[in-house]
Design an enzyme around this catalytic site. Structure first.
Site, short mmCIF file in Angstrom:
data_model
loop_
_atom_site.label_atom_id
_atom_site.label_comp_id
_atom_site.label_asym_id
_atom_site.label_seq_id
_atom_site.Cartn_x
_atom_site.Cartn_y
_atom_site.Cartn_z
N VAL A 279 0.83 -1.21 0.00
CA VAL A 279 0.00 0.00 0.00
C VAL A 279 0.86 1.26 0.00
O VAL A 279 0.68 2.16 -0.82
CB VAL A 279 -0.95 0.00 1.23
CG1 VAL A 279 -1.60 1.36 1.42
CG2 VAL A 279 -2.02 -1.06 1.04
N THR B 76 -5.79 -0.77 7.33
CA THR B 76 -7.13 -1.25 7.70
C THR B 76 -7.16 -1.55 9.20
O THR B 76 -6.32 -2.31 9.69
CB THR B 76 -7.48 -2.51 6.88
OG1 THR B 76 -7.35 -2.19 5.50
CG2 THR B 76 -8.88 -3.00 7.18
N LEU C 78 -7.25 -0.13 -2.87
CA LEU C 78 -6.55 -0.67 -4.05
C LEU C 78 -6.61 -2.18 -4.08
O LEU C 78 -6.74 -2.84 -3.05
CB LEU C 78 -5.09 -0.21 -4.07
CG LEU C 78 -4.11 -0.69 -3.00
CD1 LEU C 78 -3.66 -2.12 -3.19
CD2 LEU C 78 -2.91 0.22 -3.00
N ARG C 79 -6.58 -2.71 -5.31
CA ARG C 79 -6.52 -4.17 -5.48
C ARG C 79 -5.12 -4.51 -5.96
O ARG C 79 -4.64 -3.91 -6.92
CB ARG C 79 -7.53 -4.63 -6.54
CG ARG C 79 -8.97 -4.39 -6.17
CD ARG C 79 -9.86 -4.48 -7.39
NE ARG C 79 -9.47 -3.49 -8.40
CZ ARG C 79 -10.00 -3.42 -9.61
NH1 ARG C 79 -10.90 -4.28 -10.00
NH2 ARG C 79 -9.60 -2.48 -10.48
N ASN D 42 -14.80 -5.46 2.34
CA ASN D 42 -14.01 -6.68 2.19
C ASN D 42 -14.79 -7.93 2.61
O ASN D 42 -14.70 -8.97 1.95
CB ASN D 42 -12.70 -6.58 2.98
CG ASN D 42 -11.64 -5.84 2.19
OD1 ASN D 42 -11.89 -5.39 1.08
ND2 ASN D 42 -10.45 -5.71 2.75
N CYS E 68 -5.65 -9.32 2.68
CA CYS E 68 -6.79 -8.55 3.19
C CYS E 68 -8.00 -9.39 3.59
O CYS E 68 -8.39 -9.38 4.77
CB CYS E 68 -7.20 -7.51 2.15
SG CYS E 68 -5.95 -6.24 1.92
P1 NAD Z 1 3.02 -4.64 4.08
O1 NAD Z 1 3.31 -5.66 5.10
O2 NAD Z 1 3.31 -4.95 2.65
O3 NAD Z 1 3.79 -3.29 4.43
C1 NAD Z 1 3.85 -2.73 5.70
C2 NAD Z 1 5.16 -2.00 5.83
O4 NAD Z 1 5.15 -1.22 7.02
C3 NAD Z 1 6.39 -2.90 5.94
O5 NAD Z 1 7.32 -2.57 4.94
C4 NAD Z 1 6.94 -2.64 7.34
O6 NAD Z 1 8.35 -2.72 7.43
C5 NAD Z 1 6.46 -1.21 7.56
N1 NAD Z 1 6.40 -0.76 8.94
C6 NAD Z 1 6.01 -1.45 10.05
N2 NAD Z 1 6.07 -0.67 11.14
C7 NAD Z 1 6.50 0.55 10.73
C8 NAD Z 1 6.75 1.79 11.38
N3 NAD Z 1 6.55 1.93 12.69
N4 NAD Z 1 7.18 2.83 10.66
C9 NAD Z 1 7.39 2.69 9.33
N5 NAD Z 1 7.18 1.55 8.65
C10 NAD Z 1 6.73 0.50 9.34
O7 NAD Z 1 1.48 -4.29 4.27
P2 NAD Z 1 0.45 -3.80 3.13
O8 NAD Z 1 -0.03 -4.95 2.34
O9 NAD Z 1 1.05 -2.63 2.42
O10 NAD Z 1 -0.76 -3.33 4.04
C11 NAD Z 1 -0.68 -2.19 4.85
C12 NAD Z 1 -2.05 -1.88 5.40
O11 NAD Z 1 -2.95 -1.57 4.33
C13 NAD Z 1 -2.70 -3.04 6.16
O12 NAD Z 1 -3.45 -2.54 7.22
C14 NAD Z 1 -3.62 -3.67 5.12
O13 NAD Z 1 -4.72 -4.33 5.70
C15 NAD Z 1 -4.08 -2.43 4.37
N6 NAD Z 1 -4.49 -2.70 2.99
C16 NAD Z 1 -3.76 -3.53 2.21
C17 NAD Z 1 -4.14 -3.75 0.89
C18 NAD Z 1 -3.36 -4.69 0.01
O14 NAD Z 1 -3.88 -5.06 -1.04
N7 NAD Z 1 -2.14 -5.08 0.38
C19 NAD Z 1 -5.28 -3.12 0.37
C20 NAD Z 1 -6.00 -2.26 1.20
C21 NAD Z 1 -5.59 -2.05 2.51
#
Ligand code: NAD
Length: 450
Positions: A32, A142, A171-172, A228, A280
């Protein structure tokens, strides 16, 4: 004519004027955060993508993009070169330099099924310690309903120079860059006029065409979970219906088409497959069921969607086992590892359960994915991985199509069936017609088609 010219000049002026660039920091540079940061820089903002993962940041600085997402690498390198996009592991400095901070850290499933918001709390703590000027904080992760308020109170104990809002990310994976610029809607959960106006400024170019919904924190948080959970239920519905179709002589693809033409239902998320997965749907359905239980409520529909999904993955393995009688000592080619096509993300992919189950029943798995072999190797190291579809199929006793990659859609069925020791295939994405599978000499099964 005169008015048309004036209107055109006005539009030209507006587009020349463009977006008012803001200094933005995105905390969390995962799927994201990286997409969000890169796309915001492409809108003209000055963006720092910050992460506690030093290696990820130093790789990004060298031009190595840690995830696959169509169009992302181009947009990152373009904006990195023009210095609108930078990367940093110095979180405090990145926070101090920003007017707006987006939080996109992970909120994974805790042991009891709830969403673990530890990373968010830690990020909020660092923000609270670095509020050198009045800043707008926008949570994008989320989160359980009520979390924005909690984080607001947490930061307020440290410093009051901030406004906060929650804007769910829709986003998807696989089309995330496209989705950023062409979202169906944007939700702003805010109790502060300043935060709302700042978000409207940041996304002003997109809001010319995108519906924007304003609501309070809790409603915005609930919209994300409801969306979701509803989509997960739709997938579980069609997957269960596929089994029913097969038992009764109906064709689930045509049933889905017939249902989807009804505008009240719509055609999306009605394609049978090996079960929903990804980072998700599995975690968000568990989290909302958990939160409802805490409130003394029961989400029977969502719990049923979760149970049906778990059960469906096992049924898929049983179908394949039935086709090849038993798995003992047999080479099973698992085609596709990511939870869907066009992403390298294998988190909670149905392939994980399918591979583990085949192994537990005595099969020897040889897996192949165009992009995700290395990610799956981290989760399941003790199977063999092929570097091509042909290598996976060669001398296999059975094969299963798990992911709907274009490469698999275009495969030469006759060639693959000839490469295999026994041409047994379970098309768990219904990519091929029964006619084509028969013509290629396969002993086959699919989902809900006779
Ligand atoms: P991810 O695990 O790919 O990325 C999270 C990142 O945050 C990691 O790189 C981690 O090192 C970093 N991080 C952790 N603690 C931190 C801090 N204190 N400061 C800075 N960086 C830090 O996760 P994601 O898939 O990008 O998802 C992130 C959020 O978005 C989640 O809550 C998820 O539910 C939500 N989301 C994800 C999607 C998806 O398709 N992946 C879609 C919508 C919403």
């Amino acid at each position: 004519m005169f008015f048309r010219i004036v209107f055109c000049l006005f539009i030209t002026f507006i587009s020349l004027e463009g977006v008012q660039p803001k200094k933005i920091t995105v905390l969390g540079t995962g799927y994201v955060g990286l997409v969000l940061g890169a796309c915001l820089s492409d809108l003209g903002h000055q963006v720092i993508c910050a992460d506690i993962d030093d290696k990820k940041i130093s790789n990004l600085k060298k031009g190595f993009i840690p995830i696959y997402e169509p169009g992302l690498s181009e947009i990152v390198s373009k904006n990195h070169q023009t210095k609108r996009l930078d990367f940093s592991s110095n979180i405090s400095e990145a926070i101090r330099s920003a007017e707006v901070i987006f939080i996109a850290v992970g909120t994974p499933t805790a042991e009891n099924g709830s969403a673990d918001i530890t990373a968010l709390e830690k990020a909020a703590d660092v923000i609270g310690r670095n509020l050198n000027t009045n800043k707008v904080i926008c949570i994008r992760s989320t989160i359980p309903v009520g979390t924005t308020k909690k984080i607001k109170d947490q930061i307020a104990k440290q410093d009051s120079h901030f406004e906060i809002c929650f804007c769910p990310e829709f986003l998807r994976e696989g089309s995330a860059v496209h989705d950023f610029f062409n979202g169906d809607r944007f939700v702003i959960g805010s109790e502060s006029l300043l935060a709302k106006e700042m978000i409207e400024d940041v996304f002003s170019d997109l809001f010319l065409t995108m519906p924007v919904l304003h609501c309070n924190f809790e409603t915005a948080e609930a919209i994300k979970y409801a969306s979701n959970a509803f989509l997960a239920a739709k997938i579980s519905f069609i997957n269960e219906f596929a089994h029913f179709c097969q038992a009764t002589g109906a064709d689930v693809n045509v049933v889905a088409q017939g249902m989807g033409l009804d505008k009240r239902i719509g055609p999306d998320f009605l394609k049978p497959g090996p079960g929903y997965g990804g980072s998700c749907f599995p975690k968000d359905t568990l989290a909302i069921v958990h939160q409802a239980r805490e409130k003394g409520l029961e989400f029977k529909v969502i719990q049923a969607a979760i149970d049906a999904n778990d059960n469906h993955k096992l049924k898929i393995v049983e179908k394949l086992e039935k086709l090849c009688h038993d798995f003992h000592g047999k080479k099973v080619a698992v085609l596709g590892l990511s939870f869907k096509a066009n992403t390298d993300d294998v988190r909670y992919s149905p392939a994980i359960t399918i591979i583990k189950e085949i192994k537990a029943r005595g099969g020897k798995v040889c897996a192949y994915d165009p992009l995700s072999n290395s990610n799956m190797k981290i989760i399941i190291p003790d199977i063999s991985y092929a570097s091509s579809l042909e290598e996976a199929a060669r001398d296999a006793d059975a094969a299963i199509i798990v992911t709907e990659w274009d490469e698999f859609k275009k495969m030469d069925l006759s060639k693959v069936s000839q490469l295999m020791k026994t041409p047994v295939i379970l098309d768990a994405r219904n990519l091929f017609s029964t006619k084509d599978l028969t013509a290629a000499g396969f002993i086959y099964d699919n989902l809900g088609r006779n």
